[in-house]
Enzyme design. Structure first.
Site, PDB file in Angstrom:
ATOM      1  N   VAL A  18       0.836  -1.206   0.000  1.00  0.00           N
ATOM      2  CA  VAL A  18       0.000   0.000   0.000  1.00  0.00           C
ATOM      3  C   VAL A  18       0.868   1.253   0.000  1.00  0.00           C
ATOM      4  CG1 VAL A  18      -1.685   1.363   1.302  1.00  0.00           C
ATOM      5  CG2 VAL A  18      -1.955  -1.111   1.137  1.00  0.00           C
ATOM      6  N   CYS A  59      -7.846  -8.117   3.237  1.00  0.00           N
ATOM      7  CA  CYS A  59      -8.979  -7.299   2.816  1.00  0.00           C
ATOM      8  C   CYS A  59     -10.325  -7.983   3.027  1.00  0.00           C
ATOM      9  CB  CYS A  59      -8.817  -6.917   1.346  1.00  0.00           C
ATOM     10  SG  CYS A  59      -7.430  -5.830   1.024  1.00  0.00           S
TER      11      CYS A  59
END
Length: 425
Positions: A17, A261
């Site tokens: 990320v 996620c």
């Protein structure tokens, strides 16, 4: 309050990320990229990203990105973006320790009028209830008087070279209206797909966590349907193709649900729901079903082998693919390990083949030692667990060549035709 031209940016956490975000921002302004993993900083400094989210060429041209593991190098910054992981513990409770640690690091260099932006997926309220007190305690400053906070959850799809950080619309928010506008303006610099300024940090946090929860519940429904259809002798893929002819049918497929996620984030929402006195039913039911799919896969396999007259104990199994998804080296929370563990309990002899993964990381994280290459004609079972492009290109004939004369091929990823495989979810 700083305006965008005055911002001196630091990105805390440089994994899948943080690194792409830091590289993109470095095209607009100088950026300090910080990570406590010195080996990670060394590898990036040498020009290679092991997550493969950023190419060597992109790293080489990121001239305004300064990489460091030294907290002192953050002191001149006035905006800090935290992109650390938010896992769960062995009891499936949120583990905020990486987020707390990152907040402590930022708190040591936090100054008057600085802004801290969090991108980690959390439950609604976590930023202000968990992170802000740490910032106040370590820095000695007062929230929304001396420093401010924003939230803009990550929207990275690992391994996807089409939908990258700049191509996905970004939800932003801030602890005051002025900060919200500053945060939104900052992200508008790099997000070509545009931004959506949420009305509050809690709304932005909730928006992120329900996206993954919704996906998890939908996959759980399709997994349950596949179990039902298998019992009825109906091909699930044929059913989904027929149902998909209606314009509003959602194109989910059964499978293993990994990574943080989808496989982890719903537990953050259910944790908060329980804390406020509500026991979530549908979300947890979906989690239980998806977590049980490894056991279901092996139970179906044992039945198939029994019908073929193949002895289970000692049977050789080749698992093709170990990562949590295709065309990506990430092993985080891969559910293929659930299948391996279940096979071990039955006494299978398991080989795992995946050229995408680091053997050292696989051994360190899961005690798995991937092989260099499969043996020809050696296996009683071949399980296609991850649909890397090179595995798709092998074709049914090559995959079959790894099996003995009497073997079973199990396609978990809907790569092979009905005629080319023996089992499929």
């Amino acid at each position: 309050m700083y305006m965008p031209n005055d911002l001196k940016l630091a990105v805390i956490g440089l994994e899948y990320v943080g690194l792409p975000l830091a590289v993109e921002f470095s095209k607009k302004r100088p950026v300090v990229g910080f990570d406590i993993n010195r080996a990670r900083i060394s590898a990036l400094s040498e020009g290679h990203d092991t997550t493969l989210e950023v190419s060597d060429e992109e790293l080489a041209t990121a001239g305004r990105l300064a990489l460091t593991a030294e907290i002192a190098d953050l002191e001149d910054c006035n905006v800090y973006i935290a992109t650390v992981p938010t896992p769960i513990d062995q009891y499936k409770r949120p583990d905020l320790s990486p987020l707390v640690s990152a907040s402590e690091t930022i708190g040591r260099v936090l100054k008057k009028n600085d802004v801290v932006i969090y991108e980690s997926t959390v439950y609604p309220g976590a930023t202000e209830e968990e992170c802000v007190p740490v910032l106040e305690r370590v820095s000695g400053l007062k929230f929304n008087v001396d420093f401010f906070v924003g939230y803009s959850s990550e929207r990275i799809n690992p391994g996807d070279k089409t939908h990258r950080v700049t191509d996905i619309k970004k939800v932003t928010s801030g602890s005051t209206p002025e900060v919200a506008e500053t945060v939104d303006a900052l992200y508008r610099e790099i997000i070509t797909a545009g931004t959506h300024k949420a009305s509050s940090i809690r709304v932005a946090e909730a928006a992120k966590v329900i996206q993954n929860t919704q996906c998890d519940v939908n996959i759980a429904l399709i997994n349950e349907l596949s179990i039902i259809f298998n019992k009825m002798g109906i091909d699930t893929e044929a059913v989904l193709q027929a149902a998909g002819t209606k314009w509003n049918f959602l194109p989910f497929r059964p499978g293993l649900v990994g990574r943080h996620c989808i496989g982890v984030d719903p537990y953050y929402l259910t944790h908060k729901a329980k804390a406020i006195g509500y026991h979530p039913e549908i979300i947890l039911a979906g989690r239980r079903l998806n977590d049980s799919m490894g056991s279901y896969v092996v139970s179906q396999l044992v039945k198939a082998l029994t019908k073929r007259g193949i002895t289970v104990s000692g049977a050789r199994v080749l698992i093709i693919g170990l990562t949590f998804k295709e065309n990506c080296p990430d092993l985080c929370n891969t559910r293929v390990v659930y299948i391996i563990n279940e096979l071990d309990e039955y006494g299978f002899a398991v080989d795992v083949y995946d050229p995408w993964v680091s053997k050292q990381e696989a051994h360190h994280e899961y005690g798995v030692g991937p092989i260099d290459a499969p043996e020809t004609g050696a296996y009683d079972v071949v399980i296609l667990a991850v649909a890397h492009q090179e595995f798709r290109e092998l074709g049914a004939e090559k995959l079959r060549s790894f099996g003995k004369d009497n073997h079973v091929i199990y396609d978990l990823k809907y790569v092979l035709s009905a005629e080319a495989r023996d089992l499929r979810l």
